[in-house]
Scaffold this motif. Structure first.
Motif, PDB file in Angstrom:
ATOM      1  N   GLU A 152     -27.250  27.771 -39.056  1.00 49.49           N
ATOM      2  CA  GLU A 152     -28.702  27.626 -39.008  1.00 49.49           C
ATOM      3  C   GLU A 152     -29.172  26.328 -38.355  1.00 49.49           C
ATOM      4  OE1 GLU A 152     -30.026  27.990 -43.012  1.00 49.49           O
ATOM      5  OE2 GLU A 152     -29.674  30.156 -43.111  1.00 49.49           O
ATOM      6  N   GLY A 153     -28.272  25.425 -38.002  1.00 51.40           N
ATOM      7  CA  GLY A 153     -28.672  24.147 -37.432  1.00 51.40           C
ATOM      8  C   GLY A 153     -28.953  24.249 -35.952  1.00 51.40           C
ATOM      9  N   PRO A 154     -29.280  23.122 -35.315  1.00 52.14           N
ATOM     10  CA  PRO A 154     -29.528  23.121 -33.868  1.00 52.14           C
ATOM     11  C   PRO A 154     -28.248  23.320 -33.071  1.00 52.14           C
ATOM     12  CG  PRO A 154     -29.590  20.885 -34.735  1.00 52.14           C
ATOM     13  CD  PRO A 154     -29.505  21.793 -35.925  1.00 52.14           C
ATOM     14  N   ALA A 155     -28.356  24.003 -31.969  1.00 56.84           N
ATOM     15  CA  ALA A 155     -27.224  24.212 -31.067  1.00 56.84           C
ATOM     16  C   ALA A 155     -27.200  23.045 -30.088  1.00 56.84           C
ATOM     17  CB  ALA A 155     -27.353  25.544 -30.348  1.00 56.84           C
ATOM     18  N   ALA A 156     -26.635  21.927 -30.535  1.00 55.15           N
ATOM     19  CA  ALA A 156     -26.748  20.659 -29.817  1.00 55.15           C
ATOM     20  C   ALA A 156     -25.571  20.435 -28.870  1.00 55.15           C
ATOM     21  CB  ALA A 156     -26.824  19.510 -30.827  1.00 55.15           C
ATOM     22  N   ALA A 157     -25.790  19.576 -27.894  1.00 56.58           N
ATOM     23  CA  ALA A 157     -24.737  19.128 -26.985  1.00 56.58           C
ATOM     24  C   ALA A 157     -24.267  17.743 -27.435  1.00 56.58           C
ATOM     25  CB  ALA A 157     -25.275  19.066 -25.557  1.00 56.58           C
ATOM     26  N   PRO A 158     -23.010  17.386 -27.126  1.00 55.32           N
ATOM     27  CA  PRO A 158     -22.058  18.084 -26.273  1.00 55.32           C
ATOM     28  C   PRO A 158     -21.295  19.174 -27.027  1.00 55.32           C
ATOM     29  CG  PRO A 158     -21.063  16.067 -27.063  1.00 55.32           C
ATOM     30  CD  PRO A 158     -22.481  16.063 -27.581  1.00 55.32           C
ATOM     31  N   VAL A 159     -20.707  20.073 -26.240  1.00 57.40           N
ATOM     32  CA  VAL A 159     -19.852  21.118 -26.793  1.00 57.40           C
ATOM     33  C   VAL A 159     -18.634  21.275 -25.890  1.00 57.40           C
ATOM     34  CG1 VAL A 159     -19.610  23.604 -27.161  1.00 57.40           C
ATOM     35  CG2 VAL A 159     -21.653  22.437 -27.977  1.00 57.40           C
ATOM     36  N   LEU A 160     -17.466  21.267 -26.496  1.00 58.29           N
ATOM     37  CA  LEU A 160     -16.240  21.689 -25.822  1.00 58.29           C
ATOM     38  C   LEU A 160     -15.915  23.068 -26.370  1.00 58.29           C
ATOM     39  CD1 LEU A 160     -13.701  21.220 -24.046  1.00 58.29           C
ATOM     40  CD2 LEU A 160     -12.622  20.186 -26.058  1.00 58.29           C
ATOM     41  N   SER A 161     -15.974  24.083 -25.531  1.00 58.88           N
ATOM     42  CA  SER A 161     -15.774  25.459 -25.999  1.00 58.88           C
ATOM     43  C   SER A 161     -14.492  26.051 -25.430  1.00 58.88           C
ATOM     44  CB  SER A 161     -16.970  26.334 -25.611  1.00 58.88           C
ATOM     45  OG  SER A 161     -17.063  26.467 -24.203  1.00 58.88           O
ATOM     46  N   ASP A 162     -13.965  27.014 -26.152  1.00 59.60           N
ATOM     47  CA  ASP A 162     -12.747  27.733 -25.773  1.00 59.60           C
ATOM     48  C   ASP A 162     -13.166  29.063 -25.156  1.00 59.60           C
ATOM     49  OD1 ASP A 162     -10.388  29.172 -25.602  1.00 59.60           O
ATOM     50  OD2 ASP A 162      -9.660  28.555 -27.575  1.00 59.60           O
ATOM     51  N   ARG A 163     -12.956  29.229 -23.876  1.00 57.07           N
ATOM     52  CA  ARG A 163     -13.387  30.446 -23.181  1.00 57.07           C
ATOM     53  C   ARG A 163     -12.563  31.648 -23.608  1.00 57.07           C
ATOM     54  NH1 ARG A 163     -13.354  28.727 -16.994  1.00 57.07           N
ATOM     55  NH2 ARG A 163     -15.006  30.268 -16.699  1.00 57.07           N
ATOM     56  N   TRP A 164     -11.349  31.434 -24.129  1.00 50.44           N
ATOM     57  CA  TRP A 164     -10.524  32.553 -24.555  1.00 50.44           C
ATOM     58  C   TRP A 164     -11.045  33.179 -25.849  1.00 50.44           C
ATOM     59  CZ3 TRP A 164      -4.818  30.399 -23.892  1.00 50.44           C
ATOM     60  CH2 TRP A 164      -4.591  30.168 -22.526  1.00 50.44           C
ATOM     61  N   THR A 165     -11.553  32.370 -26.724  1.00 48.36           N
ATOM     62  CA  THR A 165     -12.029  32.874 -28.020  1.00 48.36           C
ATOM     63  C   THR A 165     -13.549  32.976 -28.100  1.00 48.36           C
ATOM     64  OG1 THR A 165     -12.186  30.666 -29.016  1.00 48.36           O
ATOM     65  CG2 THR A 165     -10.047  31.790 -29.151  1.00 48.36           C
ATOM     66  N   GLY A 166     -14.260  32.313 -27.186  1.00 43.84           N
ATOM     67  CA  GLY A 166     -15.712  32.299 -27.237  1.00 43.84           C
ATOM     68  C   GLY A 166     -16.261  31.437 -28.363  1.00 43.84           C
ATOM     69  N   ARG A 167     -15.459  30.476 -28.820  1.00 42.54           N
ATOM     70  CA  ARG A 167     -15.878  29.616 -29.928  1.00 42.54           C
ATOM     71  C   ARG A 167     -15.814  28.137 -29.547  1.00 42.54           C
ATOM     72  NH1 ARG A 167     -13.342  32.386 -35.426  1.00 42.54           N
ATOM     73  NH2 ARG A 167     -14.305  34.455 -35.110  1.00 42.54           N
ATOM     74  N   ILE A 168     -16.426  27.338 -30.408  1.00 43.71           N
ATOM     75  CA  ILE A 168     -16.460  25.894 -30.193  1.00 43.71           C
ATOM     76  C   ILE A 168     -15.155  25.256 -30.673  1.00 43.71           C
ATOM     77  CG2 ILE A 168     -17.572  23.750 -30.937  1.00 43.71           C
ATOM     78  CD1 ILE A 168     -20.196  25.339 -31.103  1.00 43.71           C
ATOM     79  N   VAL A 169     -14.630  24.354 -29.866  1.00 36.68           N
ATOM     80  CA  VAL A 169     -13.507  23.519 -30.294  1.00 36.68           C
ATOM     81  C   VAL A 169     -14.035  22.260 -30.962  1.00 36.68           C
ATOM     82  CG1 VAL A 169     -11.475  22.220 -29.567  1.00 36.68           C
ATOM     83  CG2 VAL A 169     -12.037  24.390 -28.455  1.00 36.68           C
TER      84      VAL A 169
END
Length: 286
Positions: free
Chosen positions: A94-111
């Motif tokens: 429910e929180g803000p979708a803030a930057a920065p983000v390192l994401s895993d393209r294989w899983t579609g999730r945030i690292v």
């Protein structure tokens, strides 16, 4: 990946995604070309340091970077484009979708959303042919420089600007810390081309991003006398100009975006030092 459950946090808090990139295929998240993506808004200091590190390491082809607008586009201070990543990574987020983000393209999730961890993993796991930004023998010194930048430059300048016109004892204390920190960096740069010697390290990333912030954001709230003393460090500002002229640094910097972000968030009053710009950043970064 670890994340603080959203049920245990206030609604306004951002979960601390603290996944790390490991050494090999047995590590879960391991360094593989094209597996990850960075999402940053370089108008923010932490994101600028990530963009600089990415640029210095030459990771455009290995680890794509998405540049976000300078100001968030949702009422809670997040980015709509990052919302699917957050919701896929934390149940009922429910929180803000803030930057920065390192994401895993294989899983579609945030690292990770933790700037220091992201910086460390870029330097240690994705170095490739780039410089060694975290040489083992200098890591203690690099941490000390980062602490100096945050406590004695960024926070001190912010506090001095909040307290207003010089003359009050409370105002002089943060300025004393600021001038001492700049003096310490000046003495280093009189002797060597980079903060810790003859080659760039993560310390230079932190110092240069801090100088950008000081000259583009904090100066608006410091008086002319304070800015005159800030300017009285010729080796430090020559260093800032020299690095700004390097493509790896200059291409990461959008001064107009930094100022738009500042105007969108700032509630402080403008002081006399606002007119004293120390570096012509746009000209050097071309």
């Amino acid at each position: 990946m670890s994340v603080v459950p959203s049920s245990l946090l206030p609604a306004s808090a951002v979960p601390a995604f603290r996944g790390r990139i490991g050494r090999d295929v047995h590590s879960g998240h391991y360094a593989a070309p094209h597996r990850y993506r960075l999402h940053v808004a370089p108008s923010a200091p932490g994101c600028l340091r990530i963009a600089l590190t990415h640029s210095l390491l030459g990771l455009d082809d290995t680890l794509p970077l998405t540049v976000l607008p300078e100001t968030p586009d949702t009422p809670d201070g997040g980015y709509a484009v990052l919302r699917p990543l957050y919701e896929a990574s934390a149940y009922l987020y429910e929180g803000p979708a803030a930057a920065p983000v390192l994401s895993d393209r294989w899983t579609g999730r945030i690292v990770s959303t933790h700037t220091p961890d992201i910086l460390r993993d870029l330097a240690l796991r994705f170095r490739g042919e780039g410089p060694d930004l975290l040489p083992e023998e200098q890591r203690g010194a690099i941490e000390a420089i980062a602490d100096l930048c945050e406590r004695s430059v960024n926070r001190a300048a912010q506090r001095a600007g909040e307290l207003g016109i010089a003359g009050e004892a409370a105002h002089r204390d943060p300025l004393t810390a600021l001038f001492a920190a700049l003096g310490s960096l000046e003495r280093r740069l009189v002797r060597t081309p980079y903060v810790l010697g003859d080659a760039p390290t993560a310390a230079d990333v932190h110092v240069w991003a801090t100088l950008v912030q000081l000259d583009t954001v904090h100066r608006w709230h410091l008086d002319a006398a304070a800015m005159d003393r800030v300017a009285a460090h010729p080796a430090l500002w020559a260093y800032a100009r020299r690095l700004a002229a390097r493509p790896e640094f200059g291409r990461c910097l959008d001064i107009d975006a930094v100022m738009r972000r500042h105007r969108a968030h700032c509630r402080g009053r403008e002081a006399a030092g606002a007119a004293i710009r120390l570096v012509d950043w746009p000209a050097l970064a071309r």
